[in-house]
Design a protein around this motif. Structure first.
Motif, PDB file in Angstrom:
ATOM      1  N   HIS A 189       0.910  -1.071   0.033  1.00  0.00           N
ATOM      2  CA  HIS A 189      -0.003  -0.073  -0.022  1.00  0.00           C
ATOM      3  C   HIS A 189       0.712   1.229   0.072  1.00  0.00           C
ATOM      4  O   HIS A 189       2.019   1.333   0.624  1.00  0.00           O
ATOM      5  N   HIS A 209      -2.952  -8.017  -1.186  1.00  0.00           N
ATOM      6  CA  HIS A 209      -3.934  -6.839  -1.092  1.00  0.00           C
ATOM      7  C   HIS A 209      -3.195  -5.505  -1.537  1.00  0.00           C
ATOM      8  O   HIS A 209      -2.182  -5.314  -1.045  1.00  0.00           O
ATOM      9  N   TYR A 211      -3.624  -1.527  -2.331  1.00  0.00           N
ATOM     10  CA  TYR A 211      -4.417  -0.513  -2.170  1.00  0.00           C
ATOM     11  C   TYR A 211      -3.673   0.821  -2.139  1.00  0.00           C
ATOM     12  O   TYR A 211      -2.537   0.728  -1.574  1.00  0.00           O
ATOM     13  N   TYR A 232      -6.583  -8.458  -4.605  1.00  0.00           N
ATOM     14  CA  TYR A 232      -7.560  -7.655  -4.449  1.00  0.00           C
ATOM     15  C   TYR A 232      -7.122  -5.978  -4.287  1.00  0.00           C
ATOM     16  O   TYR A 232      -6.069  -5.396  -3.628  1.00  0.00           O
ATOM     17  N   SER A 233      -7.359  -5.413  -5.642  1.00  0.00           N
ATOM     18  CA  SER A 233      -6.889  -4.335  -6.156  1.00  0.00           C
ATOM     19  C   SER A 233      -7.960  -3.205  -5.433  1.00  0.00           C
ATOM     20  O   SER A 233      -8.811  -3.316  -6.092  1.00  0.00           O
ATOM     21  N   GLN A 234      -7.462  -2.238  -4.738  1.00  0.00           N
ATOM     22  CA  GLN A 234      -8.568  -1.241  -4.256  1.00  0.00           C
ATOM     23  C   GLN A 234      -7.705   0.168  -4.267  1.00  0.00           C
ATOM     24  O   GLN A 234      -6.607   0.483  -3.677  1.00  0.00           O
ATOM     25  N   CYS A 235      -8.544   0.973  -4.944  1.00  0.00           N
ATOM     26  CA  CYS A 235      -8.058   2.432  -4.927  1.00  0.00           C
ATOM     27  C   CYS A 235      -6.821   2.844  -5.511  1.00  0.00           C
ATOM     28  O   CYS A 235      -5.887   3.529  -4.776  1.00  0.00           O
ATOM     29  N   ASN A 236      -6.269   1.866  -6.268  1.00  0.00           N
ATOM     30  CA  ASN A 236      -5.168   2.127  -6.864  1.00  0.00           C
ATOM     31  C   ASN A 236      -4.914   3.295  -8.160  1.00  0.00           C
ATOM     32  O   ASN A 236      -5.943   3.264  -8.712  1.00  0.00           O
TER      33      ASN A 236
END
Length: 265
Positions: A189, A209, A211, A232-236
């Motif tokens: 992250h 994960h 992010y 899990y790709s989140q807010c990249n």
């Protein structure tokens, strides 16, 4: 990339321990050990980083010097160590860190540049290492990977790191025959992948994960998944240059060795 959520810890050296997010959040490093002061930029000997890393007891390693440590061989890190570069500018070149069969390691605010030789990574995490936190490091220009996480190493966080001038950036799970890597869990992250060519990361097995990372101007793809991987790709943010493929999937089959037992009577 956001402000540090643990900026308050800068007023208390050891308050950094336990502040990781994600799968590496239980890493305490050398929290319960004495301070070890690096006073020499030599590869080995009294006051060197290598001397502190090889000791078996928990240590919180800090630096009284700035400069480049040219490593002649991999720097093996034993369990319950914090390598805390805050307050100085310390660069490791020549070789990298090896986290082998160890646990509870924190590496903070170091530069890794110019690693040479076959299979030389900036930070090599294998085998069976766990509870690792790599934070606020910059990594570039190694002959192999910048960070490799393989061979049943798990519960790892990589945060607020800067990756540049490199090809094969981050490998997680090295081979489709290593089915034991199903245990791998990694959080990445607030990292900046700046023009690195591929593997942000490249994953086999395990769970990752991602992010709040920023990846731009890659050369082949940004993120690659293959055999039994979970991402899990989140807010990249992905900002393509000439190459537009952001996510790649490589078809691989699990390779399980089959042994034929011959019984002679």
């Amino acid at each position: 990339m956001g402000s540090l959520p643990y900026a308050d810890v800068e007023n208390s050296l050891r308050a950094l321990a336990g502040r990781a997010e994600g799968f590496g959040r239980f890493a305490i490093g050398g929290l319960h050990g004495p301070l070890y002061f690096v006073t020499s930029l030599s590869d080995d000997g009294p006051g060197s980083l290598r001397e502190g890393c090889r000791r078996k007891e928990p240590l919180w390693i800090v630096f009284e010097v700035s400069g480049t440590i040219h490593l002649l061989s991999y720097l093996n890190v034993s369990s319950y160590k914090t390598i805390d570069g805050r307050g100085q500018r310390v660069k490791l070149s020549g070789k990298g860190l090896r986290l082998k069969e160890c646990e509870h390691i924190i590496v903070c605010n170091l530069e890794f540049e110019g690693g040479r030789g076959h299979d030389v990574d900036g930070i090599q995490i294998k085998p069976k290492s766990r509870h690792i936190w790599i934070d606020r490091c910059s990594l570039s220009d190694f002959d192999d990977g910048l960070i490799d996480i393989t061979r049943q190493s798990t519960d790892i966080t990589v945060s607020r790191c800067y990756f540049t001038r490199h090809d094969k950036t981050m490998l997680i799970g090295a081979d489709p025959s290593h089915v034991e890597d199903r245990c791998i869990r990694v959080t990445i992250h607030h990292c900046f992948f700046d023009g690195t060519r591929q593997r942000h990361p490249r994953l086999r097995f395990g769970k990752v994960h991602l992010y709040n990372n920023y990846t731009r101007n890659w050369g082949i793809y940004a993120v690659c998944a293959s055999v039994e991987s979970q991402i899990y790709s989140q807010c990249n943010i992905y900002e393509a240059g000439k190459k537009k493929k952001t996510f790649e999937y490589y078809t691989e089959k699990v390779k399980v060795a089959i042994y034929l037992l011959l019984k002679f009577h």
